[in-house]
Motif scaffolding. Structure first.
Motif: not given
Ligand code: NAD
Length: 275
Positions: A24-28, A68-73
């Motif tokens: 999860r951390a990497h995804a963010r 999504e909070q980072e504005g990405r898909g």
């Protein structure tokens, strides 16, 4: 030191075991630097009688929210790395939606603690199936799309300090994490021609659910032979590393900054695997 932004603008990153913890951390962090994400996780118990909690579908939803909070898909699937069809489906949907695949992080794994001659048959088989064969399946799901796209890319196997040295009670886990090094080195030779780099990253203890398994202190307390293995040989002390420590290294390794780096085993472990 401030990290550089935007190293993955327009790129697509596939991460297994992304519901929580390091995945999860990497995804963010990849999303914060511009990437769209393909995320899979089994979101269910994998091994019987394990003392740490399993990830849930709610955990995977939280990863979706953070990206999504980072504005990405993000394309997120409940998928088991032991099931080729479910991995293929996640990658196919992600490539269909985002148009490409650039970075793969084979991160999903399970751990349990047993003396080698007492590992239950099911634990032996499942740990090998998830931690080693699951990474091979992740590669199988990803490489055709990466080669087809022709953009090169980076694949990282999340191994462990236990992929570079032995740990008592972790023989089955260490066998898989060492096995990843052989797979990585061989694959490196096969995909360099496509400008695809392959490396393994070897975390020491990380502050996640797996890393905080309540069984570990009990084992250390009951068997003094493990004490040195877990803490005594770490030059930087006994505190757990944070997921960001691993993300920092992974993002560099996956970025163009590391364009000449392939076939390495990178320890991020406070010196735990030092010999
Ligand atoms: N935490 C540590 O101390 C530590 C140390 C060294 C290496 N590692 C490695 O780091 C990686 C990430 O671990 P973590 O610390 O985030 O642990 P974690 O348990 O928090 O996360 C692992 C994730 O993988 C998922 N997963 C497990 N089996 C799966 C399967 N069959 N299919 C799909 N997903 C599956 C889990 O549901 C979980 O969400 C693993 O490869 C682990 O072996 C962890």
């Amino acid at each position: 030191m401030a990290r550089s932004e935007g190293r993955f603008e327009g790129k697509v990153v596939f991460i297994t075991g992304a519901a929580r913890g390091q995945g999860r951390a990497h995804a963010r962090r990849f999303a914060a630097e511009g990437a769209n994400i393909i995320a899979v996780d089994v979101c269910a118990p994998v091994l019987p009688d394990v003392s740490y909690e399993s990830a849930t579908v709610e955990d995977l939803h939280e990863t979706v929210r953070l990206v999504e909070q980072e504005g990405r898909g993000i394309v997120a699937h409940v998928a088991d790395v032991r099931d080729q069809a479910s991995l293929d489906a996640a990658v196919a949907e992600g490539v269909d939606r985002f148009g490409r695949l650039d970075v793969v992080v084979a991160n999903a794994a399970v751990a349990s603690y047993h003396l080698t001659w007492e590992v239950p048959e099911e634990h032996w088989a499942t740990v090998l199936d998830v931690n080693l064969t699951g990474v091979w399946r992740t590669v199988k799901a990803s490489l055709p799309a990466m080669i087809e796209a022709g953009n090169g890319g980076a694949i990282t196997f999340i191994s462990s300090a236990a992929g570079l040295r032995g740990y008592s009670y972790l023989g089955h886990y260490a066998a898989t994490k060492h096995g990843l090094v052989g797979l990585m080195r061989s694959l490196t030779l096969e995909v360099g021609q496509y400008d695809i780099r392959v490396n393994s990253l070897h975390p020491g203890a990380v502050d996640t659910v797996m890393g905080n398994d309540p069984d570990v202190p009990r084992i250390i307390a009951e068997d003094p032979r493990t004490t040195g293995a877990y803490t005594g040989q770490r030059p930087l002390g006994g505190g757990a590393q944070l997921t960001d420590d691993i993300s920092n290294a992974l993002l560099w390794l996956s970025s163009d900054e590391a364009r000449m780096v392939t076939g390495i085993t990178l320890p991020i472990d406070a010196g735990a695997a030092m010999r």
